[in-house]
Motif scaffolding. Structure first.
Motif, PDB file in Angstrom:
ATOM      1  N   PHE A  36       0.954  -1.180   0.084  1.00  0.00           N
ATOM      2  CA  PHE A  36      -0.050   0.040  -0.097  1.00  0.00           C
ATOM      3  C   PHE A  36       0.872   1.194   0.079  1.00  0.00           C
ATOM      4  O   PHE A  36       0.489   2.082  -0.750  1.00  0.00           O
ATOM      5  CB  PHE A  36      -0.949  -0.060   1.270  1.00  0.00           C
ATOM      6  CG  PHE A  36      -1.849   1.285   1.206  1.00  0.00           C
ATOM      7  CD1 PHE A  36      -3.129   0.767   0.600  1.00  0.00           C
ATOM      8  CD2 PHE A  36      -1.816   2.495   1.762  1.00  0.00           C
ATOM      9  CE1 PHE A  36      -4.057   2.046   0.434  1.00  0.00           C
ATOM     10  CE2 PHE A  36      -2.503   3.448   1.597  1.00  0.00           C
ATOM     11  CZ  PHE A  36      -3.760   3.342   0.895  1.00  0.00           C
ATOM     12  N   SER A  37       1.915   1.278   0.928  1.00  0.00           N
ATOM     13  CA  SER A  37       2.799   2.234   0.866  1.00  0.00           C
ATOM     14  C   SER A  37       3.535   2.649  -0.549  1.00  0.00           C
ATOM     15  O   SER A  37       3.692   3.876  -0.924  1.00  0.00           O
ATOM     16  CB  SER A  37       3.988   2.324   1.898  1.00  0.00           C
ATOM     17  OG  SER A  37       3.205   2.252   2.972  1.00  0.00           O
ATOM     18  N   THR A  38       3.834   1.507  -1.171  1.00  0.00           N
ATOM     19  CA  THR A  38       4.505   1.672  -2.551  1.00  0.00           C
ATOM     20  C   THR A  38       3.516   2.353  -3.731  1.00  0.00           C
ATOM     21  O   THR A  38       3.525   3.333  -4.035  1.00  0.00           O
ATOM     22  CB  THR A  38       4.966   0.335  -3.022  1.00  0.00           C
ATOM     23  OG1 THR A  38       5.916  -0.175  -2.140  1.00  0.00           O
ATOM     24  CG2 THR A  38       5.550   0.252  -4.517  1.00  0.00           C
ATOM     25  N   MET A  39       2.155   2.003  -3.578  1.00  0.00           N
ATOM     26  CA  MET A  39       1.103   2.483  -4.212  1.00  0.00           C
ATOM     27  C   MET A  39       1.110   3.907  -3.767  1.00  0.00           C
ATOM     28  O   MET A  39       0.805   4.824  -4.704  1.00  0.00           O
ATOM     29  CB  MET A  39      -0.203   1.760  -4.261  1.00  0.00           C
ATOM     30  CG  MET A  39      -1.202   1.999  -4.864  1.00  0.00           C
ATOM     31  SD  MET A  39      -2.831   1.068  -4.890  1.00  0.00           S
ATOM     32  CE  MET A  39      -3.067   0.902  -3.143  1.00  0.00           C
ATOM     33  N   ASP A  40       1.060   4.147  -2.749  1.00  0.00           N
ATOM     34  CA  ASP A  40       1.045   5.696  -2.083  1.00  0.00           C
ATOM     35  C   ASP A  40       1.793   6.400  -2.637  1.00  0.00           C
ATOM     36  O   ASP A  40       1.802   7.640  -2.906  1.00  0.00           O
ATOM     37  CB  ASP A  40       0.557   5.665  -0.720  1.00  0.00           C
ATOM     38  CG  ASP A  40      -0.167   6.872  -0.085  1.00  0.00           C
ATOM     39  OD1 ASP A  40      -1.343   7.045  -0.904  1.00  0.00           O
ATOM     40  OD2 ASP A  40       0.282   7.340   1.038  1.00  0.00           O
ATOM     41  N   VAL A  41       3.103   6.073  -2.796  1.00  0.00           N
ATOM     42  CA  VAL A  41       4.004   6.840  -3.161  1.00  0.00           C
ATOM     43  C   VAL A  41       3.865   7.221  -4.876  1.00  0.00           C
ATOM     44  O   VAL A  41       3.669   8.449  -5.192  1.00  0.00           O
ATOM     45  CB  VAL A  41       5.586   6.050  -3.402  1.00  0.00           C
ATOM     46  CG1 VAL A  41       6.567   6.620  -4.195  1.00  0.00           C
ATOM     47  CG2 VAL A  41       6.080   6.067  -1.924  1.00  0.00           C
ATOM     48  N   TYR A  42       3.490   6.206  -5.617  1.00  0.00           N
ATOM     49  CA  TYR A  42       2.909   6.480  -6.760  1.00  0.00           C
ATOM     50  C   TYR A  42       1.962   7.522  -6.985  1.00  0.00           C
ATOM     51  O   TYR A  42       1.728   8.464  -7.906  1.00  0.00           O
ATOM     52  CB  TYR A  42       2.712   5.231  -7.837  1.00  0.00           C
ATOM     53  CG  TYR A  42       3.826   4.486  -8.047  1.00  0.00           C
ATOM     54  CD1 TYR A  42       4.892   5.185  -8.874  1.00  0.00           C
ATOM     55  CD2 TYR A  42       4.026   3.159  -7.732  1.00  0.00           C
ATOM     56  CE1 TYR A  42       6.037   4.554  -9.007  1.00  0.00           C
ATOM     57  CE2 TYR A  42       5.215   2.380  -7.741  1.00  0.00           C
ATOM     58  CZ  TYR A  42       6.141   3.203  -8.824  1.00  0.00           C
ATOM     59  OH  TYR A  42       7.282   2.363  -8.881  1.00  0.00           O
TER      60      TYR A  42
END
Length: 181
Positions: A36-42
């Protein structure tokens, strides 16, 4: 004496099973959070590009820029992962609408700033789509484990809850965007 050894061995095996299951659940939960954090970065990267896109579009299509600006405000109000998912679905639709506006304004379509921003945003959208797939795969794996016997016992004892997948909120968001003046 043998009965005591058998009981101790069974207890040790049970403790090892619970420890192993708990550690697996923790690892999977952390991977879901990381996904989720990776997606939130994008999503943040896309969010940072949007004001530039809005400024470029404003001179050509005031209404669509205002619409996108109001949708951006929703991102600022998102507090939980569910809020983020809901607001990002709306932002995705608004971005599609802005790209559709470019078809109506040949000057905008030819504007190098707009084209550069559009290309950057398309790349970020691809990254977001890939990170959503990754996140959903992790959620599926995690949910499978917490719902499967016998790890579901450990999951319920330690309050591991089912995670929500990132999905399109409703069927109307799957349709093509219609831009009308």
């Amino acid at each position: 004496m043998i009965l005591i050894i058998v009981i101790v061995v069974v207890l040790v095996l049970l403790v090892l099973f619970f420890m192993s299951s708990y550690n697996k659940l923790v690892r999977l939960s952390n991977r879901v959070d990381e996904g989720f954090s990776t997606m939130d970065v994008y999503l943040k990267k896309r969010f940072d590009l949007i004001p530039n896109l809005v400024e470029t579009v404003k001179g050509y299509a005031k209404h669509e820029a205002d619409t996108l600006s109001s949708v951006i405000a929703q991102r600022n109000m998102a507090k939980t992962s569910k809020d983020v998912m809901d607001s990002e679905n709306k932002i995705t639709n608004a971005i599609q609408g802005i790209f559709a506006v470019a078809e109506q304004y040949p000057d905008l379509k030819a504007n190098t700033n707009f084209m550069d921003l559009q290309n950057q945003l398309k790349k970020v959208e691809e990254d977001i789509a890939n990170s959503r797939k990754y996140y959903n795969a992790l959620v599926r794996e995690y949910n499978d484990v917490i719902m499967s016997v016998p790890t579901n016992i450990v999951a319920s004892l330690f309050h591991f809850e089912k995670k929500t997948m990132f999905e399109v909120a409703n069927a109307s968001e799957r349709e093509n965007v219609q831009v009308k003046f």
